[in-house]
Design a protein around this motif. Sequence first.
Motif, mmCIF file in Angstrom:
data_model
loop_
_atom_site.group_PDB
_atom_site.id
_atom_site.type_symbol
_atom_site.label_atom_id
_atom_site.label_comp_id
_atom_site.label_asym_id
_atom_site.label_seq_id
_atom_site.Cartn_x
_atom_site.Cartn_y
_atom_site.Cartn_z
ATOM 1 N N VAL A 97 -29.904 -25.318 66.083
ATOM 2 C CA VAL A 97 -28.948 -25.990 66.979
ATOM 3 C C VAL A 97 -27.557 -25.385 66.805
ATOM 4 C CG1 VAL A 97 -27.767 -28.179 67.453
ATOM 5 C CG2 VAL A 97 -30.252 -28.143 67.132
ATOM 6 N N ASN A 98 -27.162 -25.159 65.564
ATOM 7 C CA ASN A 98 -25.838 -24.582 65.303
ATOM 8 C C ASN A 98 -25.720 -23.187 65.904
ATOM 9 O OD1 ASN A 98 -25.179 -26.888 63.902
ATOM 10 N ND2 ASN A 98 -25.525 -26.000 61.878
ATOM 11 N N ARG A 99 -26.800 -22.410 65.806
ATOM 12 C CA ARG A 99 -26.771 -21.053 66.363
ATOM 13 C C ARG A 99 -26.652 -21.107 67.885
ATOM 14 N NH1 ARG A 99 -31.509 -18.916 64.363
ATOM 15 N NH2 ARG A 99 -30.415 -18.449 62.424
ATOM 16 N N LEU A 100 -27.395 -22.015 68.491
ATOM 17 C CA LEU A 100 -27.340 -22.135 69.948
ATOM 18 C C LEU A 100 -25.981 -22.633 70.420
ATOM 19 C CD1 LEU A 100 -30.881 -23.674 70.586
ATOM 20 C CD2 LEU A 100 -30.106 -21.409 71.314
ATOM 21 N N GLY A 101 -25.381 -23.524 69.623
ATOM 22 C CA GLY A 101 -24.088 -24.088 70.000
ATOM 23 C C GLY A 101 -22.905 -23.235 69.592
ATOM 24 N N GLY A 102 -23.156 -22.267 68.714
ATOM 25 C CA GLY A 102 -22.086 -21.386 68.289
ATOM 26 C C GLY A 102 -21.077 -22.017 67.355
ATOM 27 N N SER A 103 -21.460 -23.138 66.723
ATOM 28 C CA SER A 103 -20.547 -23.792 65.779
ATOM 29 C C SER A 103 -21.366 -24.681 64.840
ATOM 30 C CB SER A 103 -19.492 -24.625 66.508
ATOM 31 O OG SER A 103 -20.101 -25.667 67.249
ATOM 32 N N GLU A 104 -20.683 -25.203 63.809
ATOM 33 C CA GLU A 104 -21.342 -26.044 62.807
ATOM 34 C C GLU A 104 -21.440 -27.468 63.339
ATOM 35 O OE1 GLU A 104 -23.233 -26.142 58.976
ATOM 36 O OE2 GLU A 104 -22.583 -24.537 60.304
ATOM 37 N N ILE A 105 -22.423 -27.714 64.185
ATOM 38 C CA ILE A 105 -22.603 -29.032 64.801
ATOM 39 C C ILE A 105 -23.334 -29.985 63.859
ATOM 40 C CG2 ILE A 105 -23.729 -30.241 66.720
ATOM 41 C CD1 ILE A 105 -23.387 -27.414 68.173
ATOM 42 N N LEU A 106 -24.353 -29.468 63.192
ATOM 43 C CA LEU A 106 -25.145 -30.288 62.283
ATOM 44 C C LEU A 106 -25.101 -29.691 60.877
ATOM 45 C CD1 LEU A 106 -28.361 -30.746 64.486
ATOM 46 C CD2 LEU A 106 -26.466 -32.375 64.220
ATOM 47 N N PRO A 107 -24.850 -30.505 59.859
ATOM 48 C CA PRO A 107 -24.897 -29.997 58.482
ATOM 49 C C PRO A 107 -26.341 -29.761 58.058
ATOM 50 C CG PRO A 107 -24.547 -32.355 58.455
ATOM 51 C CD PRO A 107 -24.509 -31.940 59.894
ATOM 52 N N ARG A 108 -26.538 -28.916 57.065
ATOM 53 C CA ARG A 108 -27.879 -28.702 56.526
ATOM 54 C C ARG A 108 -28.155 -29.751 55.460
ATOM 55 N NH1 ARG A 108 -29.068 -22.601 54.871
ATOM 56 N NH2 ARG A 108 -30.943 -23.696 54.184
ATOM 57 N N PRO A 109 -29.134 -30.599 55.675
ATOM 58 C CA PRO A 109 -29.417 -31.653 54.682
ATOM 59 C C PRO A 109 -30.050 -31.085 53.431
ATOM 60 C CG PRO A 109 -31.095 -31.639 56.393
ATOM 61 C CD PRO A 109 -30.051 -30.639 56.822
ATOM 62 N N GLU A 110 -29.793 -31.736 52.311
ATOM 63 C CA GLU A 110 -30.382 -31.338 51.037
ATOM 64 C C GLU A 110 -31.208 -32.489 50.471
ATOM 65 O OE1 GLU A 110 -27.357 -30.115 48.381
ATOM 66 O OE2 GLU A 110 -26.773 -28.352 49.559
ATOM 67 N N ALA A 111 -32.335 -32.146 49.886
ATOM 68 C CA ALA A 111 -33.185 -33.153 49.257
ATOM 69 C C ALA A 111 -32.581 -33.597 47.932
ATOM 70 C CB ALA A 111 -34.575 -32.581 49.022
ATOM 71 N N VAL A 112 -32.693 -34.892 47.652
ATOM 72 C CA VAL A 112 -32.299 -35.450 46.361
ATOM 73 C C VAL A 112 -33.574 -35.963 45.697
ATOM 74 C CG1 VAL A 112 -30.918 -37.177 45.157
ATOM 75 C CG2 VAL A 112 -30.027 -36.105 47.237
ATOM 76 N N LEU A 113 -34.033 -35.256 44.676
ATOM 77 C CA LEU A 113 -35.270 -35.633 43.994
ATOM 78 C C LEU A 113 -34.982 -36.589 42.848
ATOM 79 C CD1 LEU A 113 -37.132 -32.209 43.810
ATOM 80 C CD2 LEU A 113 -37.670 -34.137 45.291
ATOM 81 N N SER A 114 -35.823 -37.588 42.696
ATOM 82 C CA SER A 114 -35.683 -38.525 41.593
ATOM 83 C C SER A 114 -36.314 -37.938 40.342
ATOM 84 C CB SER A 114 -36.368 -39.854 41.941
ATOM 85 O OG SER A 114 -37.755 -39.638 42.146
ATOM 86 N N ALA A 115 -36.040 -38.564 39.206
ATOM 87 C CA ALA A 115 -36.627 -38.105 37.947
ATOM 88 C C ALA A 115 -38.150 -38.232 37.984
ATOM 89 C CB ALA A 115 -36.056 -38.909 36.781
ATOM 90 N N VAL A 116 -38.645 -39.274 38.656
ATOM 91 C CA VAL A 116 -40.089 -39.465 38.834
ATOM 92 C C VAL A 116 -40.396 -39.125 40.285
ATOM 93 C CG1 VAL A 116 -42.022 -41.091 38.720
ATOM 94 C CG2 VAL A 116 -40.106 -41.306 37.114
#
Length: 341
Positions: free
Chosen positions: A176-195
């Motif tokens: 989407v960002n490439r098509l829009g030519g700007s940083e429209i959506l951030p890249r989400p990161e996974a948060v893993l728990s200890a278990v």
Amino acid sequence: MSTAIDRMTGLRPVVLTGDRPTGGLHLGHLAGSLAERVRLQETCDQFVLVADLQAMTDNAGNPAKVAEAVPEVVADYIAAGLDPTKSTMFLQSGIPELSELTMLYLNLVTVSRLERNPTVRDEIRQRGFERDIPAGFLCYPISQSADITAFRATKVPVGDDQLPMIELAQEIAIRVNRLGGSEILPRPEAVLSAVTRLPGIDGLGKASKSLGNAIQIGDPADVVREKVRMMFTDPNHLRVSDPGRVEGNVVFSYLDAFDGDVAAVADLKDRYRAGGLGDSVLKRRLADVLEALLSPMRERRRAIGRDEAMAILAAGTLRARAVAAQTLVSVRSALGMPVLV
């Protein structure tokens, strides 16, 4: 809750997480992302999704099951420590913008990409779909990407089996960002728990509502003790004097996840491996640990009636929809679609 201005200026990280309402939540949820959500709500703008549309992808023949579970899941959230003044709880089907985003994203992902998803492949096998896969089920990772990106989430608490879903959301955001030519959506990161994955009480796989091998947050004390009594341990540990195997022993997996006395658990492992420690001793300790954990949750859960749970969900859905609507306008614009006002 923090203000919309806080979100737009990036003063706080944004978290998106949620669950399918197909029954009450269980200790696998608690050990995994639920405990992490309670922590994150203090420092982040957190959106917690009750994913009823996703639940319908393999429960279309029993929609009442999904509808009845919605307030039950909200009650479990409150019981676990989520605060509706700090975490926005909302209903997926109450936000039509999510469905539109899903439709748009469907055009950015190939069928072969979806079929390569290892989690989806495992779930298809578990459900016995073979080639009779509901289209909605095959495509539900795209719906998850819509949920994540709609709130411009940067953190997504998940178990390790959900990492392929986060990867797809990242790919869609980049496209989407490439098509829009700007940083429209951030890249989400996974948060893993200890278990990252709690085993089922039968030792045959992870704890799962659908497999019926989990201890529910709302289970009465006697039910919890009975489920602990039935837990898989070491089938070769026939006598108390026999050396026992800790690896693959479900009781030890639960002690590692929920017993705060790490040194005492380590000592139990040493004694079990050496021989001279019976399974019944371990199970009594685990039952006591779980009762201390679940008793206050059970009380909080009982205090939340169906009407109150649905009122919390309605208020949160209203707040969440306003945020998703803003994102939809941005994505439509990025894809060159007309935006009507």
